[in-house]
Design a protein around this motif. Sequence first.
Motif, PDB file in Angstrom:
ATOM      1  N   ASP A   1       7.600 -28.524 -28.379  1.00 37.20           N
ATOM      2  CA  ASP A   1       6.554 -27.513 -28.623  1.00 37.20           C
ATOM      3  C   ASP A   1       5.214 -28.223 -28.441  1.00 37.20           C
ATOM      4  O   ASP A   1       4.694 -28.821 -29.396  1.00 37.20           O
ATOM      5  CB  ASP A   1       6.681 -26.950 -30.041  1.00 37.20           C
ATOM      6  CG  ASP A   1       8.082 -26.368 -30.272  1.00 37.20           C
ATOM      7  OD1 ASP A   1       8.452 -25.480 -29.486  1.00 37.20           O
ATOM      8  OD2 ASP A   1       8.794 -26.861 -31.164  1.00 37.20           O
TER       9      ASP A   1
ATOM     10  N   PRO B   1       1.471 -29.569 -28.242  1.00 35.21           N
ATOM     11  CA  PRO B   1       0.318 -29.241 -29.101  1.00 35.21           C
ATOM     12  C   PRO B   1      -0.640 -28.299 -28.363  1.00 35.21           C
ATOM     13  O   PRO B   1      -0.782 -28.399 -27.149  1.00 35.21           O
ATOM     14  CB  PRO B   1      -0.314 -30.604 -29.377  1.00 35.21           C
ATOM     15  CG  PRO B   1       0.262 -31.561 -28.412  1.00 35.21           C
ATOM     16  CD  PRO B   1       1.561 -30.994 -27.932  1.00 35.21           C
ATOM     17  N   LYS B   2      -1.258 -27.410 -29.119  1.00 36.89           N
ATOM     18  CA  LYS B   2      -2.138 -26.372 -28.521  1.00 36.89           C
ATOM     19  C   LYS B   2      -3.297 -27.032 -27.776  1.00 36.89           C
ATOM     20  O   LYS B   2      -3.687 -26.617 -26.697  1.00 36.89           O
ATOM     21  CB  LYS B   2      -2.710 -25.462 -29.635  1.00 36.89           C
ATOM     22  CG  LYS B   2      -1.626 -24.772 -30.483  1.00 36.89           C
ATOM     23  CD  LYS B   2      -0.957 -23.604 -29.738  1.00 36.89           C
ATOM     24  CE  LYS B   2       0.267 -23.092 -30.505  1.00 36.89           C
ATOM     25  NZ  LYS B   2       1.402 -24.087 -30.403  1.00 36.89           N
ATOM     26  N   ASP B   3      -3.839 -28.144 -28.381  1.00 35.16           N
ATOM     27  CA  ASP B   3      -5.092 -28.694 -27.837  1.00 35.16           C
ATOM     28  C   ASP B   3      -4.859 -29.579 -26.609  1.00 35.16           C
ATOM     29  O   ASP B   3      -5.708 -30.379 -26.249  1.00 35.16           O
ATOM     30  CB  ASP B   3      -5.801 -29.506 -28.945  1.00 35.16           C
ATOM     31  CG  ASP B   3      -4.871 -30.589 -29.474  1.00 35.16           C
ATOM     32  OD1 ASP B   3      -5.222 -31.278 -30.446  1.00 35.16           O
ATOM     33  OD2 ASP B   3      -3.756 -30.739 -28.899  1.00 35.16           O
ATOM     34  N   GLY B   4      -3.656 -29.510 -26.020  1.00 36.30           N
ATOM     35  CA  GLY B   4      -3.411 -30.304 -24.803  1.00 36.30           C
ATOM     36  C   GLY B   4      -3.269 -31.781 -25.082  1.00 36.30           C
ATOM     37  O   GLY B   4      -3.262 -32.601 -24.165  1.00 36.30           O
TER      38      GLY B   4
ATOM     39  N   ASN C   1       6.147 -32.988 -32.162  1.00 37.59           N
ATOM     40  CA  ASN C   1       6.302 -31.811 -31.300  1.00 37.59           C
ATOM     41  C   ASN C   1       7.727 -31.673 -30.748  1.00 37.59           C
ATOM     42  O   ASN C   1       7.968 -30.822 -29.897  1.00 37.59           O
ATOM     43  CB  ASN C   1       5.336 -31.883 -30.102  1.00 37.59           C
ATOM     44  CG  ASN C   1       3.914 -32.233 -30.512  1.00 37.59           C
ATOM     45  OD1 ASN C   1       3.346 -33.206 -30.026  1.00 37.59           O
ATOM     46  ND2 ASN C   1       3.349 -31.452 -31.439  1.00 37.59           N
TER      47      ASN C   1
END
Length: 240
Positions: A176, A178-181, A188
Amino acid sequence: VAQHRLWKEIDHLVKQEVSMARLGVGECGTGWQLFAEDGEMKMYRREEEIDGMVVDPLKAVHVVKGITGHELCHYFFSPQYRYDWETTLETMQVVETIADDTLIFQQTHKRIWPASQRDCLFWSHLRRLPNDQDTEGPDMWTVVNHSTEHTDYPANTGKCVRIFLTVCLLCQTQVDPPKDGAPISRDNITCKITYCSVVNPGGWAPASVLRAVYKREYPKFLKRFTSYVINQTKNKSIMF
Ligand SMILES: CCCCCc1ccc(-c2ccc(S(=O)(=O)CCO)cc2)cc1/C=C\c1ccccn1
């Protein structure tokens, strides 16, 4: 493409074991009974006997964060770590190196009173399973162990009764990001584990003793093994 003398047998059995391991306990038809649960780990067994001997198939499912299926299968397959996590081992040796992903092991296990001591002789095969369209995410990894024969290690000649086993460890890694790249870290990744085993005790052993051993040993084994891999990998770069 036959690469060595065991290739056909191994390839056939790996495909069969992996397809069975991927079936949920529901799909396997009735008969699976949940006998142990600890957090994400669920252990099922079917009560089966052959010639009056308990050969209960076992299926365990577990979800572990922070490690990949490749890492789990690497530590399960490689002989140099086995004494660290396999508590019932008395001796273990690699009888033959068939290929870099295929070994033949001979193991003696600690005697479990009142039964006589057991040993096993099996090929062990490590394989990456390329993910096809219906298995999203990174590849799956598996190790299959299956009893075999070897002229240097005939069965039942010494003090041990030879057991017969088929084991399949099947792992699927989920990432998964991380959202912030940010780069992928162990926070994750999650690994879905299915462990299937059928052990024929070889010679007679009291059903009550065998079922007590399985009930006690299998949950301990899976928890200990997964904790061991988490501990061994936590400061190492991720092996996808
Ligand atoms: C009376 C005693 C009968 C059988 C004793 C026994 C011998 C061997 C084995 C066994 C279990 C797992 C593997 S493996 O997954 O391939 C990993 C490599 O070691 C190989 C062998 C099981 C067991 C029976 C119970 C038992 C159950 C979980 C742990 C330990 N013992």
